[in-house]
Design an enzyme around this catalytic site. Structure first.
Site, PDB file in Angstrom:
ATOM      1  CB  SER A  27     -15.728 -38.988  -4.492  1.00 21.16           C
ATOM      2  OG  SER A  27     -17.118 -38.836  -4.693  1.00 21.16           O
ATOM      3  CE1 TYR A  66     -20.899 -34.050  -6.453  1.00 20.12           C
ATOM      4  CE2 TYR A  66     -20.216 -36.258  -5.781  1.00 20.12           C
ATOM      5  CZ  TYR A  66     -20.261 -35.248  -6.734  1.00 20.12           C
ATOM      6  OH  TYR A  66     -19.667 -35.436  -7.953  1.00 20.12           O
ATOM      7  CB  THR A  79     -18.906 -30.847  -5.853  1.00 20.83           C
ATOM      8  OG1 THR A  79     -17.600 -31.427  -5.870  1.00 20.83           O
ATOM      9  CG2 THR A  79     -19.452 -30.808  -7.271  1.00 20.83           C
ATOM     10  CE  LYS A 103     -13.899 -31.114  -9.078  1.00 21.32           C
ATOM     11  NZ  LYS A 103     -15.134 -31.404  -9.848  1.00 21.32           N
ATOM     12  CG  HIS A 161     -19.029 -32.482 -12.519  1.00 20.93           C
ATOM     13  ND1 HIS A 161     -19.067 -32.096 -11.204  1.00 20.93           N
ATOM     14  CD2 HIS A 161     -19.147 -33.833 -12.509  1.00 20.93           C
ATOM     15  CE1 HIS A 161     -19.222 -33.180 -10.428  1.00 20.93           C
ATOM     16  NE2 HIS A 161     -19.253 -34.236 -11.207  1.00 20.93           N
ATOM     17  CG  ASP A 219     -11.907 -30.740 -12.663  1.00 23.59           C
ATOM     18  OD1 ASP A 219     -11.330 -31.765 -12.287  1.00 23.59           O
ATOM     19  OD2 ASP A 219     -13.040 -30.734 -13.163  1.00 23.59           O
ATOM     20  N   GLY A 248     -10.525 -31.876 -18.562  1.00 27.18           N
ATOM     21  CA  GLY A 248      -9.843 -32.004 -19.843  1.00 27.18           C
ATOM     22  C   GLY A 248      -8.344 -32.153 -19.784  1.00 27.18           C
TER      23      GLY A 248
END
Length: 373
Positions: free
Chosen positions: A120, A142, A168, A245, A269, A300, A302
């Site tokens: 990240s 980001y 993202t 993403k 997310h 992505d 869960g």
């Protein structure tokens, strides 16, 4: 920060991890309540957070029989590179919040498991150190308001040897997360946004009643008006595989591929952004159909075990990203805990493939799925 805890030291009633999902209650037992809430919580009423799990459980996979194989091969190619299974470690911020091993521990575990580690922008360890931990690293970006800082980050990502860039796109601002607001959550002094210049994360450490310091920091730092033109600029200036993403609408997936993305990640997310957005898995098949041969599609949000990996691949995904359960495992046992969790996940995926009559991911892609009403 939490210290590593052996199973024998856990409070009475907390089970040992015999499934991948079991790390959740174990982590809750060792983490401070506000840190647990930061990791486990979602936005608003947490409707989408709950929907991710419920939707996956409604997907049934129709197994094939009399196709037995003595050896199941979990190997998959993601972004043209071979990995031990169709799984990547999802990007997650501030991993030293849960254990001193932090990003280095989880990246080392990913390397041992033969899967990619997504680092990240808000890692609590610099990207240059993460890429030395033993995993193939994809960097998650980001987009920051300071374009010069974005350029600097991109230069560092390339120089550090990252294998892909993951942008993202579903966080123009941070989703309103009631748990963090109630806890007035803020970062401890020893956990920093290590990829940003010193002091650029000051707001993340400044607590106030009813305020999430994390949200205050990201809202001040992130570019809320990101456009497709910015993504096109990125494609022109960075010679790495590009992943977008945070896509749910198939139209956005098509546009991402048109601009030059090599893959998209169908993601809400983890239920932490727009509450009321659909569960990620409910949009997967539509996005796969829309993208066609234009790029890979990952899922992505869960994922809690091997059956979920089988479900995602049967619906057309090339692979999945796994987040919270690996952070839970890191909290419980540091690098070793994360490594054990990934080994357990691999065993679950192998079992699911075998029971579905599939020798490899290509065979899983041919399975039929049924969705309960």
């Amino acid at each position: 920060m939490a210290e590593p805890v052996l199973a024998a030291d856990l409070p009475t009633g907390v089970p040992a991890a015999v499934t991948f999902a079991d790390y959740g209650p174990r982590a809750r037992a060792v983490l401070a309540p506000d840190v647990w809430d930061y990791i486990a919580g979602g936005s608003a009423a947490e409707v989408t957070l709950a929907a991710n799990r419920a939707a996956l459980d409604r997907v049934a996979v129709l197994p094939r029989v009399l196709r037995g194989s003595h050896a199941v091969d979990l190997g998959a190619r993601l972004l043209g590179r071979p990995y031990a299974m169709p799984v990547g470690v999802a990007p997650m911020a501030y991993q030293r919040l849960v254990h001193p091993d932090g990003e280095l521990g989880l990246a080392a575990a990913a390397g041992a498991a033969g899967v990619p580690y997504l680092a990240s922008t808000l890692s609590s360890t610099p990207i240059e150190e993460i890429t030395g931990a033993g995993a193939e690293v994809w960097f998650q970006l980001y987009w920051l308001r300071d374009r010069a800082l974005v350029r600097d980050l991109l230069d560092r990502v390339v120089a550090a040897g990252c294998h892909a860039l993951v942008v993202t796109v579903d966080v123009p601002v941070l989703g309103r997360r009631p748990r963090d607001l109630r806890n007035a959550f803020r970062l401890p002094a020893d956990v920093v946004a290590a990829n940003l210049p010193h002091g650029r994360d000051a707001l993340a450490h400044a607590g106030a009643p009813g305020v999430s310091a994390i949200a205050a920091h990201t809202d001040a730092s992130f570019e809320s008006a990101l456009r497709w033109a910015d993504l096109a600029w990125l494609r022109e200036h960075v010679d790495l595989p590009l992943v977008v993403k945070g896509v749910l609408d198939p139209r956005d997936a098509v546009e991402a591929v048109r601009i030059g993305a090599d893959a998209v990640v169908v993601s809400n997310h983890g239920g932490r952004q727009l509450d009321g957005a659909p569960a990620s898995v409910t949009m997967l098949a539509e996005v796969v159909d829309a993208v066609g041969d234009g790029g890979q599609v990952l899922l992505d949000s869960g994922i809690r075990g091997g059956t979920d990996v089988l479900r995602a691949l049967a619906l057309g995904a090339a692979g999945v990203l796994v987040g919270r359960p690996l952070l839970w495992a890191l909290a419980v046992g540091g690098r070793r805990g994360a490594q054990d969790a990934l080994a357990l996940l691999a065993a679950e995926v192998r079992d699911a493939f075998t029971l579905a009559g599939c020798a490899d991911p290509a065979a899983v892609a041919e399975l039929r799925t049924l969705v309960a009403g």
